[in-house]
Design a protein around this motif. Structure first.
Motif, PDB file in Angstrom:
ATOM      1  N   ARG A   1       0.839  -1.209   0.000  1.00  0.00           N
ATOM      2  CA  ARG A   1       0.000   0.000   0.000  1.00  0.00           C
ATOM      3  C   ARG A   1       0.873   1.259   0.000  1.00  0.00           C
ATOM      4  O   ARG A   1       0.572   2.231  -0.650  1.00  0.00           O
ATOM      5  CB  ARG A   1      -0.858   0.027   1.266  1.00  0.00           C
ATOM      6  CG  ARG A   1      -2.147  -0.744   1.182  1.00  0.00           C
ATOM      7  CD  ARG A   1      -2.944  -0.424   2.438  1.00  0.00           C
ATOM      8  NE  ARG A   1      -4.123  -1.270   2.563  1.00  0.00           N
ATOM      9  CZ  ARG A   1      -4.861  -1.334   3.668  1.00  0.00           C
ATOM     10  NH1 ARG A   1      -4.528  -0.630   4.738  1.00  0.00           N
ATOM     11  NH2 ARG A   1      -5.921  -2.108   3.708  1.00  0.00           N
ATOM     12  N   GLU A   2       1.966   1.168   0.766  1.00  0.00           N
ATOM     13  CA  GLU A   2       2.855   2.335   0.882  1.00  0.00           C
ATOM     14  C   GLU A   2       3.844   2.402  -0.278  1.00  0.00           C
ATOM     15  O   GLU A   2       4.370   3.469  -0.572  1.00  0.00           O
ATOM     16  CB  GLU A   2       3.666   2.243   2.183  1.00  0.00           C
ATOM     17  CG  GLU A   2       2.867   2.558   3.427  1.00  0.00           C
ATOM     18  CD  GLU A   2       3.744   2.419   4.671  1.00  0.00           C
ATOM     19  OE1 GLU A   2       4.923   2.862   4.627  1.00  0.00           O
ATOM     20  OE2 GLU A   2       3.251   1.853   5.667  1.00  0.00           O
ATOM     21  N   HIS A   3       4.141   1.256  -0.879  1.00  0.00           N
ATOM     22  CA  HIS A   3       5.186   1.213  -1.915  1.00  0.00           C
ATOM     23  C   HIS A   3       4.581   0.695  -3.213  1.00  0.00           C
ATOM     24  O   HIS A   3       4.912  -0.394  -3.681  1.00  0.00           O
ATOM     25  CB  HIS A   3       6.344   0.327  -1.455  1.00  0.00           C
ATOM     26  CG  HIS A   3       6.931   0.765  -0.144  1.00  0.00           C
ATOM     27  ND1 HIS A   3       7.871   1.771  -0.027  1.00  0.00           N
ATOM     28  CD2 HIS A   3       6.673   0.362   1.127  1.00  0.00           C
ATOM     29  CE1 HIS A   3       8.184   1.949   1.239  1.00  0.00           C
ATOM     30  NE2 HIS A   3       7.466   1.109   1.967  1.00  0.00           N
ATOM     31  N   GLY A   4       3.713   1.516  -3.769  1.00  0.00           N
ATOM     32  CA  GLY A   4       2.936   1.101  -4.941  1.00  0.00           C
ATOM     33  C   GLY A   4       3.762   0.811  -6.177  1.00  0.00           C
ATOM     34  O   GLY A   4       3.309   0.118  -7.075  1.00  0.00           O
ATOM     35  N   GLN A   5       4.998   1.292  -6.229  1.00  0.00           N
ATOM     36  CA  GLN A   5       5.793   1.077  -7.447  1.00  0.00           C
ATOM     37  C   GLN A   5       6.249  -0.365  -7.603  1.00  0.00           C
ATOM     38  O   GLN A   5       6.820  -0.717  -8.626  1.00  0.00           O
ATOM     39  CB  GLN A   5       6.994   2.042  -7.509  1.00  0.00           C
ATOM     40  CG  GLN A   5       8.074   1.810  -6.495  1.00  0.00           C
ATOM     41  CD  GLN A   5       7.882   2.662  -5.244  1.00  0.00           C
ATOM     42  OE1 GLN A   5       6.806   2.676  -4.635  1.00  0.00           O
ATOM     43  NE2 GLN A   5       8.914   3.392  -4.877  1.00  0.00           N
ATOM     44  N   PHE A   6       5.975  -1.184  -6.562  1.00  0.00           N
ATOM     45  CA  PHE A   6       6.299  -2.613  -6.689  1.00  0.00           C
ATOM     46  C   PHE A   6       5.057  -3.454  -6.989  1.00  0.00           C
ATOM     47  O   PHE A   6       5.134  -4.658  -7.138  1.00  0.00           O
ATOM     48  CB  PHE A   6       6.963  -3.110  -5.396  1.00  0.00           C
ATOM     49  CG  PHE A   6       8.267  -2.433  -5.135  1.00  0.00           C
ATOM     50  CD1 PHE A   6       9.429  -2.876  -5.765  1.00  0.00           C
ATOM     51  CD2 PHE A   6       8.333  -1.318  -4.302  1.00  0.00           C
ATOM     52  CE1 PHE A   6      10.632  -2.226  -5.542  1.00  0.00           C
ATOM     53  CE2 PHE A   6       9.539  -0.671  -4.085  1.00  0.00           C
ATOM     54  CZ  PHE A   6      10.689  -1.115  -4.705  1.00  0.00           C
ATOM     55  N   ASN A   7       3.909  -2.783  -7.023  1.00  0.00           N
ATOM     56  CA  ASN A   7       2.635  -3.487  -7.186  1.00  0.00           C
ATOM     57  C   ASN A   7       2.014  -3.107  -8.531  1.00  0.00           C
ATOM     58  O   ASN A   7       1.286  -2.123  -8.638  1.00  0.00           O
ATOM     59  CB  ASN A   7       1.694  -3.105  -6.040  1.00  0.00           C
ATOM     60  CG  ASN A   7       0.412  -3.920  -6.055  1.00  0.00           C
ATOM     61  OD1 ASN A   7       0.451  -5.130  -5.871  1.00  0.00           O
ATOM     62  ND2 ASN A   7      -0.718  -3.257  -6.288  1.00  0.00           N
ATOM     63  N   GLY A   8       2.359  -3.850  -9.551  1.00  0.00           N
ATOM     64  CA  GLY A   8       1.816  -3.508 -10.865  1.00  0.00           C
ATOM     65  C   GLY A   8       2.628  -4.167 -11.961  1.00  0.00           C
ATOM     66  O   GLY A   8       3.262  -5.203 -11.731  1.00  0.00           O
TER      67      GLY A   8
ATOM     68  N   PRO B   1       0.430   0.885 -12.534  1.00  0.00           N
ATOM     69  CA  PRO B   1       0.108   0.388 -11.196  1.00  0.00           C
ATOM     70  C   PRO B   1      -1.039  -0.627 -11.232  1.00  0.00           C
ATOM     71  O   PRO B   1      -1.961  -0.519 -12.043  1.00  0.00           O
ATOM     72  CB  PRO B   1      -0.297   1.648 -10.417  1.00  0.00           C
ATOM     73  CG  PRO B   1      -0.445   2.725 -11.416  1.00  0.00           C
ATOM     74  CD  PRO B   1       0.223   2.313 -12.692  1.00  0.00           C
ATOM     75  N   GLY B   2      -0.978  -1.623 -10.364  1.00  0.00           N
ATOM     76  CA  GLY B   2      -2.044  -2.619 -10.292  1.00  0.00           C
ATOM     77  C   GLY B   2      -3.294  -2.020  -9.690  1.00  0.00           C
ATOM     78  O   GLY B   2      -3.234  -1.113  -8.862  1.00  0.00           O
ATOM     79  N   LYS B   3      -4.438  -2.537 -10.141  1.00  0.00           N
ATOM     80  CA  LYS B   3      -5.704  -2.097  -9.559  1.00  0.00           C
ATOM     81  C   LYS B   3      -6.006  -3.031  -8.393  1.00  0.00           C
ATOM     82  O   LYS B   3      -6.565  -4.100  -8.572  1.00  0.00           O
ATOM     83  CB  LYS B   3      -6.820  -2.168 -10.597  1.00  0.00           C
ATOM     84  CG  LYS B   3      -6.607  -1.223 -11.778  1.00  0.00           C
ATOM     85  CD  LYS B   3      -7.837  -1.209 -12.675  1.00  0.00           C
ATOM     86  CE  LYS B   3      -7.687  -0.215 -13.821  1.00  0.00           C
ATOM     87  NZ  LYS B   3      -6.893  -0.768 -14.952  1.00  0.00           N
ATOM     88  N   GLY B   4      -5.630  -2.621  -7.202  1.00  0.00           N
ATOM     89  CA  GLY B   4      -5.767  -3.491  -6.049  1.00  0.00           C
ATOM     90  C   GLY B   4      -4.473  -4.235  -5.784  1.00  0.00           C
ATOM     91  O   GLY B   4      -3.587  -4.294  -6.638  1.00  0.00           O
ATOM     92  N   ILE B   5      -4.379  -4.763  -4.583  1.00  0.00           N
ATOM     93  CA  ILE B   5      -3.177  -5.503  -4.203  1.00  0.00           C
ATOM     94  C   ILE B   5      -3.517  -6.978  -4.216  1.00  0.00           C
ATOM     95  O   ILE B   5      -4.175  -7.495  -3.316  1.00  0.00           O
ATOM     96  CB  ILE B   5      -2.671  -5.034  -2.816  1.00  0.00           C
ATOM     97  CG1 ILE B   5      -2.196  -3.580  -2.932  1.00  0.00           C
ATOM     98  CG2 ILE B   5      -1.559  -5.943  -2.310  1.00  0.00           C
ATOM     99  CD1 ILE B   5      -1.882  -2.922  -1.609  1.00  0.00           C
TER     100      ILE B   5
END
Lengths: 398, 331, 81
Positions: free
Chosen positions: A243-250, A259-263
Motif C-alpha cells: 500500500r505504501e510502496h505502490g511502485q512494486f505493485n503492478g 500500477p495494479g488495480k488493487g493488491i
C-alpha cells in the motif's frame, strides 16, 4: 451485446483450448461466475465472466482452440435494448419461428446444442471408433478432421497408413495438469523475464520471534482447523507494505509502469510432481488474518487439484515465494513478467542474534526482493523491505 | 403399353395416362372427386376423361371430402376399384376419419372378410404460391398409420405406373403427387411397363454421402448432387418412392457405404418422416456412421404465400448442398 | 483405536495429501516431512485430519512428537485415541 473473449492466462499465452462450457445460451450470468474451462499450460483453468447479462450465443465450440482475445461467446448485457432471451416458444403467435429471410445460402443444420455435449470429450465417430478398436489404435489421441472436429474414419485410416500407433490419449485435463506443458510455460516465462527484465536484488535478515510468539499464542487452545500458519503473517505484512510502496505493485507494460488495480498478491505454490503456479490472493491487504488463512488453504488445495480460476491466474500484481521449513535460507527470485517484483521469504532458522546488547537465540528469516530496475530503484526496494520488517515486529497490528 | 404413348411426357400427362389405362383395363374402375369431370380436375389431370368414359365412371362429387372418401370406401368394399381424388392433402384432413378409422382398419377388424381395394390420389406440397391451406405436406403423417400404403411418385415413370400397382393391392393405397412436379417432363423407357410399390431406388449413385428424399424434393436433391460434384463430393441420391412401408434395406445399404446421410423432407422437421428415418439409421446403423445424420426440412411455419418467403420456407437445393458438404468435407 | 488402526488412519490421511508417494517404502522412523516433502500447509492438513479422526487436540507444541509414523502412533495412543 458484448463479447466474452479468451483471456490471457499467462505472459506467453497465445491461445487456449476451450474444454468445457459451464453455461448455455439463455443462461443468466453475473460478474465473477465461472462460465468455461480453458486448458492452458497451467492446467485446466475455470474462467470467469466480468459482467452481468444473458448468454446469447456460444461462439466457440468445446474442443476448439481460440487465440487470446478471440470471441468465445456473445453476452447480452443489461444495457441492451433487445429483450433478454426471447425463446420462440414463449411467443403467442402460432408459429415456432419467424419466417426465414430469403438469403441464398443458409447455414448447414446446426450441431446439437453444447449443453448436451459430453464435457471435454474427444469426439470420435462410431465407425471410426470401431475401426480403431479393430486395429488397436486409440482414436482419442488422433487429430480429428471430421464434423465438429470429430475423429473420423479417414483420420483412423491415416493413422493406420502411417503405421504408427496413435499417441497416448491426452490425460484428462479437467483435473490436474500436464507437467511437461507446465514446464514449457515456466521456461517461456522465466526466459522472457531474464531476457527482458533488468533485475536487482536486495535482502534483509528479519527477526521473526515476535511474529512467531504471537502466532503460537494465537494458535494455542485453538483446534487445528482454526490455526494459522506463519505464511499468513508474512503475506499480510507484504500486502500492507505494498500500500505504501505502490511502485512494486503492478506491471511493466508498453515501456512504462502501470500500477495494479488493487493488491493481488500472487502466492507461489509448488505442485507435487513438479511445477509451480502463483495464483492471486485478491485484495490481500483488506483481509483479516483468519480470512487470509481460509483463502490460502482453499487456494493451495485448488492449485494442487487443478481447479484454479482465470482471474487468479491473470490478476497477481506481484508475487511472494516462501521456501518453507524444508527450503533454503534465502531466495533471489525471478520476476514473473509483466510484474515488477517478487519477494522471497527464506526458511525460518534459529540463530544467535544481538538484542539489547545481548547475544540471544532468535528465529530469523531472510527476506529478499528481486525487482525490475526499469520500474524502481534500490533505495525504494530497501524501504519496502524495511516496512515489511517493521510490520512483522508488531504482529498484533496486522 | 400402347404404341401411341410418347416417350417424353409431363408428370401430369403420365398421371392421366395411368388413369385412362386403368379405366380401359378394368370395368370396375371409376374416378371420384371434386371437379374431376366437367372441370377436368383442379390440376387438369382428368381433363377429357368425362368425354371419353362418361359420368358413370368420372363422377363429380360434392365439396365434402368425408363423403368422397366414405363413398369410395363403400364402393371398394362392394367390389369396385375406385380412384378417389382429393384436391390437396390439406383438405384430406376432412376425410381423415374415413381413411384412418375405416379404410385402414376394416380389413383387420373384419378378419380379412372385407378388403378395401381403394386408391386415393392427393396433391401435396408447396411451391406454387397457394398459401398455407393448400401447400402443406401431410404424407409423413399418413405414413404413421398401419393398414395403408403410402406412395410418393417423384418421377414421370412412377407417376405413370404406380397407379396400376396400387389398384392391384387389395388394401388401401394413398398416392401423394407433388404439385410442382405436374409440369415436369421426363422420358418413359419403352422397356418398362410396370413398377413395384415396395422398394426405394438409387436415382444417382455416389460414394461420399447419401441423400434420402422423395417426391417433390427429389429434383432438388438431384440438382444438389450435380452441384456437389463441383465440390468434389459424389452424393448418392435415394428416392424413397414408398413412404409406408419404408424400404430401409436400400437406405441401409447406401449409408453403410457412404457412412453419411442427409434426409430431405418437405414436411416439418418435428415428428416428421425424416425423424423416423434418422431414428432407424441411428438404431440399426449406428456403428457404420462416420458423421451425424443431418436433415433438411421445411421451416416450422405455415407455408407462406409471398414467393420469396415460400421459397425460403421450403427445402432448397442450396440447403441440401450445405448439409451434404458439411458432412463430407467438414471445415 | 488399536495402534494398527491409528497407523492406518494416519497413512490414509497422508495418502490424501501426498497421493504420489510410495507408502510401502515409508519406514516407521522416517521423517515424514522430509520423506514425503510436506510443507507447513500439508502438515497442518495432516494434523487437522488426525484431529478430526481421533479427537486429539494436538497443540502446536506437540508437533515435534509427530515427526515420524511411529511418533504419530505413540503420541495418539498416549493421547487416548
Amino acid at each position: 451485446m458484448s463479447d466474452f473473449t479468451m483471456p490471457s492466462l499467462g505472459a506467453d499465452m497465445e491461445s487456449g483450448k476451450l474444454v468445457e462450457w459451464m453455461v448455455k445460451p439463455g443462461d443468466t450470468v453475473h460478474q465473477g461466475d465461472t462460465v468455461a474451462v480453458v486448458e492452458t499450460q497451467k492446467g485446466a483453468i475455470e474462467v470467469e465472466i466480468f459482467e452481468d447479462g444473458t448468454v446469447s450465443e456460444l461462439v466457440a465450440k468445446e474442443g476448439e482452440t481460440v487465440p487470446v482475445g478471440g470471441v468465445l461467446a456473445h453476452v447480452r448485457t443489461a444495457g441492451d435494448k433487445t429483450p433478454a432471451a426471447a425463446p420462440a416458444t414463449a411467443a403467442p403467435a402460432p408459429v415456432e419461428a419467424s419466417p426465414a429471410p430469403a438469403s441464398p445460402a443458409p447455414p448447414a443444420p446446426r450441431p446439437a446444442p453444447a449443453a448436451f455435449a459430453r464435457t471435454g470429450r474427444v469426439k470420435v465417430s462410431p465407425a471410426a471408433r470401431r475401426l480403431a478398436a479393430e486395429i488397436g489404435i486409440d482414436p482419442e489421441g488422433l487429430i480429428g478432421t471430421g464434423v465438429d472436429g470429430s475423429v473420423s474414419l479417414a483420420d483412423v485410416e491415416l493413422a493406420r497408413s502411417r503405421g504408427t500407433k496413435a499417441a497416448p490419449a491426452p490425460s484428462a485435463r479437467r483435473t490436474g495438469f500436464d507437467p511437461a506443458e507446465m514446464r514449457k510455460a515456466i521456461a517461456a516465462a522465466m526466459a522472457r523475464s531474464k531476457r527482458e527484465i533488468p533485475h536487482y536484488y536486495l535482502a534483509s535478515t528479519i527477526d521473526m520471534e515476535p511474529a512467531l510468539a504471537w502466532l503460537a499464542a494465537y494458535n494455542e487452545g485453538r483446534p487445528p482447523t482454526e490455526r494459522m500458519l506463519a505464511a499468513v503473517l508474512t503475506l499480510k505484512a507484504t500486502a500492507l507494505a505494498l500500500r505504501e510502496h505502490g511502485q512494486f505493485n503492478g506491471f511493466w507494460q508498453d515501456g512504462q509502469f502501470q500500477p495494479g488495480k488493487g493488491i493481488h498478491v500472487g502466492w507461489a505454490i509448488a505442485l507435487r510432481g513438479g511445477g509451480l503456479v502463483s495464483p492471486a490472493i485478491h485484495d490481500a491487504d483488506g483481509l483479516s488474518l483468519p480470512e487470509l488463512m481460509d483463502v490460502l488453504r482453499d487456494l493451495v488445495a485448488r492449485a494442487r487439484s487443478g481447479r484454479l480460476r482465470g482471474s487468479e491466474i491473470m490478476d497477481p500484481t506481484m508475487t511472494v515465494t516462501s521456501l518453507g521449513e524444508q527450503g533454503a535460507d534465502s531466495v533471489m527470485g525471478v520476476i514473473y513478467p509483466p510484474q515488477v517484483a517478487i519477494l522471497g521469504f527464506g526458511r525460518i532458522v534459529e540463530r544467535p542474534w544481538v538484542v539489547d546488547g545481548q547475544v540471544v537465540p532468535r528465529r530469523l528469516t531472510q527476506l529478499s526482493l528481486a525487482a525490475d530496475h526499469r520500474a524502481s530503484d534500490g533505495h525504494a526496494g530497501g524501504r519496502l523491505l524495511s516496512t515489511i520488517e517493521q510490520l512483522l515486529l508488531e504482529p498484533e497490528k496486522l | 403399353m400402347s404404341d401411341d404413348t410418347p416417350t417424353r411426357l409431363t408428370y401430369r400427362e403420365a398421371c392421366k395416362q395411368a388413369i385412362r389405362d386403368a379405366l380401359n383395363r378394368d370395368p370396375r374402375c371409376l374416378v371420384m372427386g371434386e371437379d374431376v369431370g366437367l372441370y377436368g380436375g383442379c390440376y387438369a389431370v382428368t381433363k377429357g376423361l368425362l368425354e371419353e368414359f362418361g359420368p358413370e365412371r368420372i363422377r363429380d362429387m360434392p365439396l365434402a371430402e368425408g363423403v368422397i372418401a366414405g363413398s369410395a370406401i363403400g364402393a371398394a368394399i362392394a367390389g369396385l376399384r375406385p380412384i378417389a381424388e382429393i384436391m390437396t392433402c390439406n383438405f384430406s384432413l376432412l376425410a381423415l376419419d374415413q381413411i384412418i378409422n375405416n379404410a385402414a382398419t376394416i380389413p383387420h377388424m373384419s378378419g380379412g372378410q372385407f378388403a378395401v381395394p381403394l386408391v386415393v390420389r392427393l396433391a401435396t406440397g408447396g411451391g406454387r404460391q397457394l398459401a398455407a391451406q393448400h401447400s402443406h405436406s401431410f404424407e409423413g403423417w399418413y405414413a404413421h398409420i398401419p393398414g395403408i400404403r403410402i406412395l410418393a411418385p417423384g418421377t414421370v415413370e412412377d407417376a405413370r405406373y404406380m397407379l396400376a400397382a396400387a389398384l392391384d393391392d387389395p388394401n388401401p393405397v394413398l398416392i401423394f403427387e407433388h404439385v410442382v412436379l405436374y409440369n415436369d417432363e421426363g422420358d418413359l423407357d419403352p422397356e418398362v411397363v410396370s413398377v413395384d410399390i415396395d422398394s426405394a431406388r438409387v436415382r444417382r449413385p455416389g460414394k461420399d454421402v447419401t441423400i434420402v428424399t422423395y417426391g417433390g424434393s427429389l429434383p432438388k436433391a438431384l440438382a444438389a448432387a450435380d452441384e456437389l460434384v463441383g465440390l468434389g463430393i459424389e452424393a448418392e441420391v435415394i428416392d424413397l418412392r414408398v413412404l409406408r412401408p419404408v424400404d430401409t434395406a436400400t437406405i441401409y445399404a447406401s449409408v453403410a457405404r457412404t457412412r453419411r446421410c442427409v434426409i430431405v423432407d418437405e414436411g416439418w422437421r418435428s415428428g416428421s418422416l425424416s425423424a423416423e428415418i434418422a431414428a432407424r439409421i441411428a438404431e440399426d446403423l449406428f456403428f457404420e456412421l462416420d458423421a451425424p445424420i443431418r436433415r433438411v426440412c421445411s421451416r416450422e411455419v405455415p407455408v407462406p404465400y409471398a414467393a420469396h418467403m415460400e421459397e425460403a420456407a421450403l427445402p432448397r437445393t442450396a440447403d441440401i448442398v450445405a448439409a451434404a458438404s458439411g458432412l463430407a468435407r467438414p471445415q | 483405536m488399536t495402534k494398527d488402526e491409528i497407523r492406518k488412519t494416519a497413512l490414509d490421511i497422508l495418502a490424501g495429501i501426498a497421493p504420489e508417494a510410495d507408502f510401502a517404502a515409508l519406514g516407521d522412523e522416517d521423517e515424514l516431512r522430509e520423506v514425503l516433502d510436506l510443507d507447513s500447509m500439508d502438515f497442518l492438513n495432516f494434523v487437522t485430519g488426525l484431529h478430526e479422526a481421533t479427537g486429539a487436540e494436538i497443540p502446536e507444541a506437540d508437533y515435534r512428537d509427530l515427526s515420524t509414523l511411529q511418533g504419530v502412533v505413540d503420541y495418539l495412543k498416549a493421547a487416548g485415541a
